[in-house]
Design an enzyme around this catalytic site. Structure first.
Site, PDB file in Angstrom:
ATOM      1  N   HIS A 245     -50.115 -19.026  31.377  1.00  0.00           N
ATOM      2  CA  HIS A 245     -48.672 -19.312  31.428  1.00  0.00           C
ATOM      3  C   HIS A 245     -48.200 -19.756  32.824  1.00  0.00           C
ATOM      4  CE1 HIS A 245     -44.789 -18.011  29.117  1.00  0.00           C
ATOM      5  NE2 HIS A 245     -44.554 -19.063  29.882  1.00  0.00           N
TER       6      HIS A 245
ATOM      7  N   LYS B 297     -49.563 -18.359  24.876  1.00  0.00           N
ATOM      8  CA  LYS B 297     -49.876 -18.330  26.317  1.00  0.00           C
ATOM      9  C   LYS B 297     -50.194 -16.914  26.783  1.00  0.00           C
ATOM     10  CE  LYS B 297     -46.279 -21.852  26.694  1.00  0.00           C
ATOM     11  NZ  LYS B 297     -45.179 -21.338  25.848  1.00  0.00           N
TER      12      LYS B 297
ATOM     13  N   TYR C 254     -42.768 -14.148  25.174  1.00  0.00           N
ATOM     14  CA  TYR C 254     -41.521 -14.379  24.431  1.00  0.00           C
ATOM     15  C   TYR C 254     -41.227 -13.223  23.468  1.00  0.00           C
ATOM     16  CZ  TYR C 254     -42.215 -19.265  25.998  1.00  0.00           C
ATOM     17  OH  TYR C 254     -42.435 -20.396  26.744  1.00  0.00           O
TER      18      TYR C 254
ATOM     19  N   ASP D 128     -44.666 -23.786  19.686  1.00  0.00           N
ATOM     20  CA  ASP D 128     -45.034 -23.306  21.026  1.00  0.00           C
ATOM     21  C   ASP D 128     -44.407 -21.939  21.266  1.00  0.00           C
ATOM     22  OD1 ASP D 128     -46.025 -24.133  23.932  1.00  0.00           O
ATOM     23  OD2 ASP D 128     -44.085 -23.136  24.139  1.00  0.00           O
TER      24      ASP D 128
HETATM   25  P1  NAD Z   1     -34.795 -27.090  26.100  1.00  0.00           P
HETATM   26  O1  NAD Z   1     -34.745 -28.110  27.177  1.00  0.00           O
HETATM   27  O2  NAD Z   1     -35.578 -27.336  24.881  1.00  0.00           O
HETATM   28  O3  NAD Z   1     -33.276 -26.785  25.735  1.00  0.00           O
HETATM   29  C1  NAD Z   1     -32.947 -25.906  24.701  1.00  0.00           C
HETATM   30  C2  NAD Z   1     -31.426 -25.758  24.643  1.00  0.00           C
HETATM   31  O4  NAD Z   1     -30.816 -27.040  24.612  1.00  0.00           O
HETATM   32  C3  NAD Z   1     -30.988 -25.053  23.372  1.00  0.00           C
HETATM   33  O5  NAD Z   1     -30.963 -23.665  23.556  1.00  0.00           O
HETATM   34  C4  NAD Z   1     -29.613 -25.641  23.140  1.00  0.00           C
HETATM   35  O6  NAD Z   1     -28.663 -24.950  23.917  1.00  0.00           O
HETATM   36  C5  NAD Z   1     -29.750 -27.042  23.681  1.00  0.00           C
HETATM   37  N1  NAD Z   1     -30.075 -28.042  22.643  1.00  0.00           N
HETATM   38  C6  NAD Z   1     -31.230 -28.162  21.920  1.00  0.00           C
HETATM   39  N2  NAD Z   1     -31.166 -29.212  21.101  1.00  0.00           N
HETATM   40  C7  NAD Z   1     -29.947 -29.774  21.291  1.00  0.00           C
HETATM   41  C8  NAD Z   1     -29.294 -30.886  20.725  1.00  0.00           C
HETATM   42  N3  NAD Z   1     -29.884 -31.653  19.804  1.00  0.00           N
HETATM   43  N4  NAD Z   1     -28.037 -31.178  21.164  1.00  0.00           N
HETATM   44  C9  NAD Z   1     -27.432 -30.431  22.098  1.00  0.00           C
HETATM   45  N5  NAD Z   1     -28.004 -29.360  22.684  1.00  0.00           N
HETATM   46  C10 NAD Z   1     -29.250 -29.040  22.270  1.00  0.00           C
HETATM   47  O7  NAD Z   1     -35.192 -25.719  26.839  1.00  0.00           O
HETATM   48  P2  NAD Z   1     -36.220 -24.530  26.650  1.00  0.00           P
HETATM   49  O8  NAD Z   1     -35.996 -23.737  25.418  1.00  0.00           O
HETATM   50  O9  NAD Z   1     -36.184 -23.797  27.947  1.00  0.00           O
HETATM   51  O10 NAD Z   1     -37.640 -25.258  26.576  1.00  0.00           O
HETATM   52  C11 NAD Z   1     -38.243 -25.644  25.359  1.00  0.00           C
HETATM   53  C12 NAD Z   1     -39.498 -24.869  25.112  1.00  0.00           C
HETATM   54  O11 NAD Z   1     -40.403 -25.016  26.208  1.00  0.00           O
HETATM   55  C13 NAD Z   1     -39.293 -23.348  25.043  1.00  0.00           C
HETATM   56  O12 NAD Z   1     -38.716 -22.943  23.836  1.00  0.00           O
HETATM   57  C14 NAD Z   1     -40.693 -22.869  25.259  1.00  0.00           C
HETATM   58  O13 NAD Z   1     -41.446 -22.992  24.061  1.00  0.00           O
HETATM   59  C15 NAD Z   1     -41.181 -23.829  26.329  1.00  0.00           C
HETATM   60  N6  NAD Z   1     -41.049 -23.294  27.702  1.00  0.00           N
HETATM   61  C16 NAD Z   1     -42.173 -23.046  28.414  1.00  0.00           C
HETATM   62  C17 NAD Z   1     -42.097 -22.537  29.703  1.00  0.00           C
HETATM   63  C18 NAD Z   1     -43.347 -22.295  30.476  1.00  0.00           C
HETATM   64  O14 NAD Z   1     -43.285 -21.662  31.541  1.00  0.00           O
HETATM   65  N7  NAD Z   1     -44.485 -22.758  30.012  1.00  0.00           N
HETATM   66  C19 NAD Z   1     -40.847 -22.252  30.280  1.00  0.00           C
HETATM   67  C20 NAD Z   1     -39.704 -22.513  29.541  1.00  0.00           C
HETATM   68  C21 NAD Z   1     -39.804 -23.050  28.260  1.00  0.00           C
END
Ligand code: NAD
Length: 271
Positions: free
Chosen positions: A103, A70, A49, A44
Site C-alpha cells: 500500500h 493491498k 479500508y 479496488d
Molecule cells: P476519487 O477521486 O475517486 O473521488 C471520489 C469522490 O468524488 C466521491 O466520494 C464523490 O464525492 C466524488 N464523485 C465521484 N464521482 C462523481 C461524479 N460523477 N460527479 C461528481 N462527484 C463525484 O477519490 P478516492 O475515493 O480517494 O479515490 C478512488 C479510489 O482510489 C479509492 O476508493 C481507493 O480504492 C483508491 N485509493 C487508493 C489510495 C492508495 O494509497 N493506494 C489512496 C486513496 C484512494
C-alpha cells in the site's frame, strides 16, 4: 465496454475499476453490487479500508471479476505479509487474488523490500495473478529493480489533473509498469468546478467527472473512481463513447499545480 490493459506478465486489467476507500463495511456490498450491475468488473479495496468482508459478500459467485487488495503498513515484513495476505483472502473469500499491492513504501520502517520478497513468493505459489506497489517513488522502485527478479506490474499513485505525475509516468513506461491513478477525480470538489473542465463538459455534452476520467483513459492510466451514489457510479463508467481532441487534452495538461489530496509517500510512515 471497458478496455483491458495488459500487465507486464500478460494478465489483463480493466482500465476502469471501482474504488471503495471510505465506504463503510455495512454499505460496501450494496455499492459494489451497483457497480457490477453498471458494468464494472474491477474492484479496488485494501485491508486498511476495513471493508474486505463486505466486498467478499458482493463478489461471491460473480464470474470474471478483477479484484485488487493491498498490504497495510503495519503488516509489512516477510512473514507478516504472508499472514496478512491469508487474512485478506479469508475476508474476501477468494482462492486466487488478481492483484496484490504494497500500500505504501513507509521508507522509515524499511520493510518494503522484505514485503516484496513475500509478494514474489505468493506469485510463485499461484496465489495471486499479479503483484505490484502503490505510492512508490523512483528510489523505492529502483531498490526493487536492483534487488529482485520481478518488476511490479502496477504502481498505484495519486494522479489527477492537479497532480499529473509526469515523471512517474515516464519511469513506469520505461519499466513496463502500468500507472494506476488513485483519487482520479481529486476526490471530487474543486477540480470538478474548474471552469476549463466545465467548459469541456459543455462542449462534449458530458459531466466534469466524465471529462476527467476520459482524460485519464486517453493518457493510458488505469482509473478507479469511487462513488456510493448510483447515478454517479453509472456516469463514471459511461466514458467510452467519446474522445477528447488533442487540443482539449492539452487544456487539462495546463491545470497541473502539484496539489496532493493525500500524504506525500516520502513522509508517510503510519502503521
Ligand atoms: P476519487 O477521486 O475517486 O473521488 C471520489 C469522490 O468524488 C466521491 O466520494 C464523490 O464525492 C466524488 N464523485 C465521484 N464521482 C462523481 C461524479 N460523477 N460527479 C461528481 N462527484 C463525484 O477519490 P478516492 O475515493 O480517494 O479515490 C478512488 C479510489 O482510489 C479509492 O476508493 C481507493 O480504492 C483508491 N485509493 C487508493 C489510495 C492508495 O494509497 N493506494 C489512496 C486513496 C484512494
Amino acid at each position: 465496454m471497458v478496455p483491458l490493459i495488459a500487465l507486464n506478465n500478460g494478465v489483463r486489467i480493466p482500465q476502469l475499476g471501482f474504488g471503495v476507500y471510505q465506504v463503510p463495511e455495512d454499505q460496501v456490498a450494496g455499492a459494489v453490487t451497483t457497480a457490477i450491475e453498471a458494468g464494472y468488473r474491477s474492484i479496488d479495496t485494501a485491508a486498511a479500508y476495513g471493508n474486505e468482508s463486505g466486498v467478499g459478500d458482493a463478489i461471491a459467485g460473480v464470474p470474471d471479476l478483477f479484484i485488487t487488495t493491498k498490504l497495510w503498513n503495519a503488516d509489512q515484513g516477510h512473514d507478516a505479509t504472508l499472514r496478512a495476505f491469508d487474512e485478506s483472502m479469508r475476508r474476501l473469500r477468494l482462492d486466487v487474488l488478481d492483484l496484490y499491492l504494497i500500500h505504501w513504501p513507509t521508507p522509515k520502517r524499511d520493510l518494503y523490500a522484505d514485503s516484496w520478497r513475500a509478494l514474489e513468493k505468493l506469485y510463485a505459489d499461484g496465489r495471486v495473478r499479479a503483484i505490484g506497489v502503490s505510492n512508490f517513488h523512483t528510489p523505492h522502485l529502483q531498490r526493487l529493480f536492483d534487488e529482485f527478479p520481478t518488476t511490479p506490474a502496477v504502481n498505484q499513485i495519486e494522479l489527477h489533473p492537479l497532480l499529473q505525475q509526469e515523471e512517474m509516468r515516464k519511469v513506469h513506461a520505461t519499466h513496463r509498469i502500468v500507472t494506476e491513478a488513485w483519487s482520479p477525480l481529486a476526490q471530487g470538489g474543486a477540480l470538478l468546478r474548474e471552469p476549463d473542465i466545465a467548459g469541456l463538459a459543455d462542449k462534449y455534452g458530458k459531466t466534469p467527472a466524465q471529462i476527467v476520467l476520459r482524460w485519464h483513459v486517453q493518457l493510458g492510466n488505469v482509473v478507479i473512481p469511487k462513488s456510493v451514489t448510483p447515478y454517479r457510479v453509472k456516469e463514471n463508467i459511461d466514458i467510452f463513447d467519446f474522445e477528447l481532441a488533442q487540443d482539449d487534452m492539452l487544456v487539462i495538461t495546463e491545470l497541473d499545480n502539484g496539489t496532493r489530496t493525500g500524504p506525500d509517500p516520502d513522509r508517510f510512515n503510519a502503521a
